[in-house]
Design an enzyme around this catalytic site. Structure first.
Site, PDB file in Angstrom:
ATOM      1  N   THR A 128      24.011  22.322 -17.350  1.00  0.00           N
ATOM      2  CA  THR A 128      22.859  21.449 -17.541  1.00  0.00           C
ATOM      3  C   THR A 128      23.246  19.979 -17.350  1.00  0.00           C
ATOM      4  O   THR A 128      24.401  19.603 -17.614  1.00  0.00           O
ATOM      5  CB  THR A 128      22.295  21.642 -18.970  1.00  0.00           C
ATOM      6  OG1 THR A 128      21.439  20.549 -19.295  1.00  0.00           O
ATOM      7  CG2 THR A 128      23.392  21.687 -20.024  1.00  0.00           C
ATOM      8  N   ASP A 129      22.273  19.164 -16.946  1.00  0.00           N
ATOM      9  CA  ASP A 129      22.531  17.717 -16.831  1.00  0.00           C
ATOM     10  C   ASP A 129      22.773  17.080 -18.203  1.00  0.00           C
ATOM     11  O   ASP A 129      23.279  15.958 -18.287  1.00  0.00           O
ATOM     12  CB  ASP A 129      21.374  17.020 -16.101  1.00  0.00           C
ATOM     13  CG  ASP A 129      20.029  17.129 -16.812  1.00  0.00           C
ATOM     14  OD1 ASP A 129      19.926  17.849 -17.825  1.00  0.00           O
ATOM     15  OD2 ASP A 129      19.069  16.488 -16.344  1.00  0.00           O
ATOM     16  N   GLU A 130      22.425  17.811 -19.274  1.00  0.00           N
ATOM     17  CA  GLU A 130      22.583  17.221 -20.619  1.00  0.00           C
ATOM     18  C   GLU A 130      24.048  16.980 -20.968  1.00  0.00           C
ATOM     19  O   GLU A 130      24.351  16.207 -21.873  1.00  0.00           O
ATOM     20  CB  GLU A 130      21.890  18.097 -21.672  1.00  0.00           C
ATOM     21  CG  GLU A 130      20.405  18.206 -21.398  1.00  0.00           C
ATOM     22  CD  GLU A 130      19.598  18.837 -22.515  1.00  0.00           C
ATOM     23  OE1 GLU A 130      19.954  18.679 -23.686  1.00  0.00           O
ATOM     24  OE2 GLU A 130      18.593  19.498 -22.188  1.00  0.00           O
ATOM     25  N   TYR A 155      24.158  21.297 -28.705  1.00  0.00           N
ATOM     26  CA  TYR A 155      23.904  22.141 -27.523  1.00  0.00           C
ATOM     27  C   TYR A 155      24.672  21.631 -26.316  1.00  0.00           C
ATOM     28  O   TYR A 155      25.432  22.369 -25.680  1.00  0.00           O
ATOM     29  CB  TYR A 155      22.392  22.177 -27.218  1.00  0.00           C
ATOM     30  CG  TYR A 155      22.067  22.645 -25.807  1.00  0.00           C
ATOM     31  CD1 TYR A 155      22.309  23.963 -25.417  1.00  0.00           C
ATOM     32  CD2 TYR A 155      21.530  21.772 -24.855  1.00  0.00           C
ATOM     33  CE1 TYR A 155      22.034  24.397 -24.118  1.00  0.00           C
ATOM     34  CE2 TYR A 155      21.248  22.188 -23.563  1.00  0.00           C
ATOM     35  CZ  TYR A 155      21.497  23.503 -23.199  1.00  0.00           C
ATOM     36  OH  TYR A 155      21.219  23.930 -21.910  1.00  0.00           O
ATOM     37  N   LYS A 159      27.813  23.235 -24.082  1.00  0.00           N
ATOM     38  CA  LYS A 159      27.753  23.472 -22.625  1.00  0.00           C
ATOM     39  C   LYS A 159      28.878  22.709 -21.923  1.00  0.00           C
ATOM     40  O   LYS A 159      29.517  23.239 -21.008  1.00  0.00           O
ATOM     41  CB  LYS A 159      26.387  23.060 -22.062  1.00  0.00           C
ATOM     42  CG  LYS A 159      25.214  23.917 -22.496  1.00  0.00           C
ATOM     43  CD  LYS A 159      25.302  25.367 -22.034  1.00  0.00           C
ATOM     44  CE  LYS A 159      25.154  25.518 -20.544  1.00  0.00           C
ATOM     45  NZ  LYS A 159      25.067  26.964 -20.153  1.00  0.00           N
TER      46      LYS A 159
HETATM   47  P1  NAD Z   1      16.921  31.144 -22.629  1.00  0.00           P
HETATM   48  O1  NAD Z   1      17.189  30.749 -24.038  1.00  0.00           O
HETATM   49  O2  NAD Z   1      15.524  31.351 -22.176  1.00  0.00           O
HETATM   50  O3  NAD Z   1      17.719  32.485 -22.285  1.00  0.00           O
HETATM   51  C1  NAD Z   1      19.014  32.728 -22.744  1.00  0.00           C
HETATM   52  C2  NAD Z   1      19.294  34.230 -22.637  1.00  0.00           C
HETATM   53  O4  NAD Z   1      20.647  34.449 -23.075  1.00  0.00           O
HETATM   54  C3  NAD Z   1      18.390  35.084 -23.513  1.00  0.00           C
HETATM   55  O5  NAD Z   1      17.875  36.159 -22.784  1.00  0.00           O
HETATM   56  C4  NAD Z   1      19.316  35.571 -24.624  1.00  0.00           C
HETATM   57  O6  NAD Z   1      18.958  36.857 -25.115  1.00  0.00           O
HETATM   58  C5  NAD Z   1      20.648  35.594 -23.909  1.00  0.00           C
HETATM   59  N1  NAD Z   1      21.780  35.496 -24.848  1.00  0.00           N
HETATM   60  C6  NAD Z   1      21.918  34.647 -25.909  1.00  0.00           C
HETATM   61  N2  NAD Z   1      23.078  34.875 -26.534  1.00  0.00           N
HETATM   62  C7  NAD Z   1      23.704  35.881 -25.859  1.00  0.00           C
HETATM   63  C8  NAD Z   1      24.943  36.559 -26.027  1.00  0.00           C
HETATM   64  N3  NAD Z   1      25.777  36.250 -27.034  1.00  0.00           N
HETATM   65  N4  NAD Z   1      25.263  37.532 -25.152  1.00  0.00           N
HETATM   66  C9  NAD Z   1      24.422  37.859 -24.138  1.00  0.00           C
HETATM   67  N5  NAD Z   1      23.229  37.267 -23.939  1.00  0.00           N
HETATM   68  C10 NAD Z   1      22.874  36.284 -24.794  1.00  0.00           C
HETATM   69  O7  NAD Z   1      17.659  30.039 -21.751  1.00  0.00           O
HETATM   70  P2  NAD Z   1      17.249  29.403 -20.336  1.00  0.00           P
HETATM   71  O8  NAD Z   1      16.358  28.250 -20.558  1.00  0.00           O
HETATM   72  O9  NAD Z   1      16.838  30.494 -19.425  1.00  0.00           O
HETATM   73  O10 NAD Z   1      18.663  28.824 -19.885  1.00  0.00           O
HETATM   74  C11 NAD Z   1      19.578  29.662 -19.170  1.00  0.00           C
HETATM   75  C12 NAD Z   1      20.814  28.848 -18.831  1.00  0.00           C
HETATM   76  O11 NAD Z   1      20.461  27.725 -18.038  1.00  0.00           O
HETATM   77  C13 NAD Z   1      21.525  28.294 -20.073  1.00  0.00           C
HETATM   78  O12 NAD Z   1      22.919  28.430 -19.876  1.00  0.00           O
HETATM   79  C14 NAD Z   1      21.116  26.827 -20.111  1.00  0.00           C
HETATM   80  O13 NAD Z   1      22.138  26.042 -20.685  1.00  0.00           O
HETATM   81  C15 NAD Z   1      20.948  26.527 -18.634  1.00  0.00           C
HETATM   82  N6  NAD Z   1      19.966  25.461 -18.318  1.00  0.00           N
HETATM   83  C16 NAD Z   1      18.702  25.505 -18.826  1.00  0.00           C
HETATM   84  C17 NAD Z   1      17.776  24.520 -18.465  1.00  0.00           C
HETATM   85  C18 NAD Z   1      16.349  24.559 -18.960  1.00  0.00           C
HETATM   86  O14 NAD Z   1      15.604  23.614 -18.714  1.00  0.00           O
HETATM   87  N7  NAD Z   1      15.906  25.618 -19.611  1.00  0.00           N
HETATM   88  C19 NAD Z   1      18.159  23.487 -17.611  1.00  0.00           C
HETATM   89  C20 NAD Z   1      19.482  23.471 -17.112  1.00  0.00           C
HETATM   90  C21 NAD Z   1      20.364  24.470 -17.454  1.00  0.00           C
END
Ligand code: NAD
Length: 331
Positions: A128-130, A155, A159
């Site tokens: 993430t950009d964060e 968070y 990351k």
């Molecule tokens: P989300 O919270 O919707 O999904 C996370 C998934 O991971 C869920 O299905 C959860 O059940 C699973 N999970 C959690 N703990 C686990 C474990 N111990 N073992 C296996 N599975 C597990 O998250 P998201 O928004 O889809 O983000 C996905 C990725 O993208 C993350 O790594 C996040 O840091 C990154 N990201 C998100 C955004 C955003 O805007 N949402 C932006 C940039 C990067």
């Protein structure tokens, strides 16, 4: 035609879920394995139509469970790992940081050990950009891949730590990898605790919409399907060891986002309720995506087209998020 086996972690979540559907449909000759713990954020109902697909399978497992992950890799013989699984909500990281360290840092390290032990072609770590911290409001300044990591929330600290482990496994053991750092995503199947789906659900229910502080914090929004295409490109074409920023130059203040949703749904701005600001709330995120553009990516959605599609999706699929909200209410 190459027939790759791809492990996607976190494929029951928002972005991972969209990516699973994208990959299963785009690459029918690949074998796609979705591994997810099914935490509060995981939901498999979105994949019901994939159950009959021969190139899709699901494994319920915890990425931090070393024994299970090692035996899965031993049997799986994966070519690619695309790692989304994480605790992802900043507010939850402020109240309970420990689970973020366990899942995001230790879970990633277990996956890296498995990838190293059994050999893979590429590990794509979705970050993430964060991790870069925050920018001030100067609109000419952006996060590049060379911006120092200065995470501000538990968070983003978790990351950033996982990013550094991925980098270290590349430098120390030669594990082939890419790290992607994307701006805020939005689109179908976004868990209704995050700003855009939360706002849409509240407005559709004529409930007050909470806005942190004065609402001037800026986020750089990217439609999740553009993010999926970026990861696909990095997976196949990314130069091993490189970091790629992902973003589409769609900066909006939180207040602008909320007002856009309210006006699209024909409701009153009286629904807006300013609430005490989030602790350590980052002012602005904004991505310079030129390195990824040079690799051949460009987004297909503007914020206007993407938010209109997303609002329509939430209106048409109210059952999906209403079910989640009612489950949450009983926890
Ligand atoms: P989300 O919270 O919707 O999904 C996370 C998934 O991971 C869920 O299905 C959860 O059940 C699973 N999970 C959690 N703990 C686990 C474990 N111990 N073992 C296996 N599975 C597990 O998250 P998201 O928004 O889809 O983000 C996905 C990725 O993208 C993350 O790594 C996040 O840091 C990154 N990201 C998100 C955004 C955003 O805007 N949402 C932006 C940039 C990067």
């Amino acid at each position: 035609m190459n027939k790759y086996k791809v492990l996607i972690t976190g494929g029951a979540g928002f972005i991972g879920g969209n990516f699973v559907q994208y990959m299963v449909n785009k690459y029918p000759h690949y074998d796609i394995v979705n591994l997810d713990l099914l935490s509060y954020a995981g939901d498999l109902t979105k994949h019901i139509h994939l159950e009959t697909k021969e190139n899709y399978s699901f494994v319920q497992a915890d990425i931090a469970d070393r024994e299970t992950i090692m035996s899965l890799f031993e049997k799986g013989k994966f070519d690619f790992v695309v790692h989304f699984a994480a605790e992802s909500h900043v507010d939850r990281s402020i109240t309970d940081p420990a689970i973020f360290v366990r899942t995001n840092v230790m879970g990633t390290q277990v996956l890296l050990d498995a990838a190293k032990a059994f050999g893979i072609t590429k590990f794509v770590h979705v970050s993430t950009d964060e991790v870069y911290g925050e920018l001030d409001f100067d609109p000419t300044v952006f996060f590049t891949e060379d911006t120092p990591l200065q995470p501000n929330s538990p968070y983003s600290a978790s990351k950033a730590s996982s990013d550094l482990f991925v980098r270290a496994y590349y430098e120390t053991y030669g594990l082939p990898m890419n790290i992607t750092r994307c701006s805020n995503n939005y689109g179908p199947y976004h868990f209704p605790e995050k700003l855009i789906p939360l706002t849409i659900s509240k407005v559709l229910n004529d409930q007050k919409v909470p806005v942190y502080g004065d609402g001037r914090n800026i986020r750089d929004w990217l439609h999740v399907w553009d993010h999926c295409a970026a990861i696909d490109l990095v997976l196949h074409e990314g130069v091993s060891g490189e970091v790629y920023n992902v973003g589409g130059h769609n900066e909006r203040t939180n207040l602008e986002v909320v007002k856009t949703i309210i006006s699209t749904l024909g409701k009153s701005e009286d629904l807006i309720e300013f609430v005490t600001d989030r602790l350590g709330h980052d002012k602005r995120y904004a991505i310079d995506p030129s390195k990824l553009e040079r690799l051949g990516w460009k987004p297909t959605y503007t914020f206007e087209t993407g938010i209109a599609q997303t609002i329509k999706w939430y209106t048409d699929n109210a059952e999906w998020w209403q079910q989640i909200l009612s489950n949450e209410a009983h926890k």
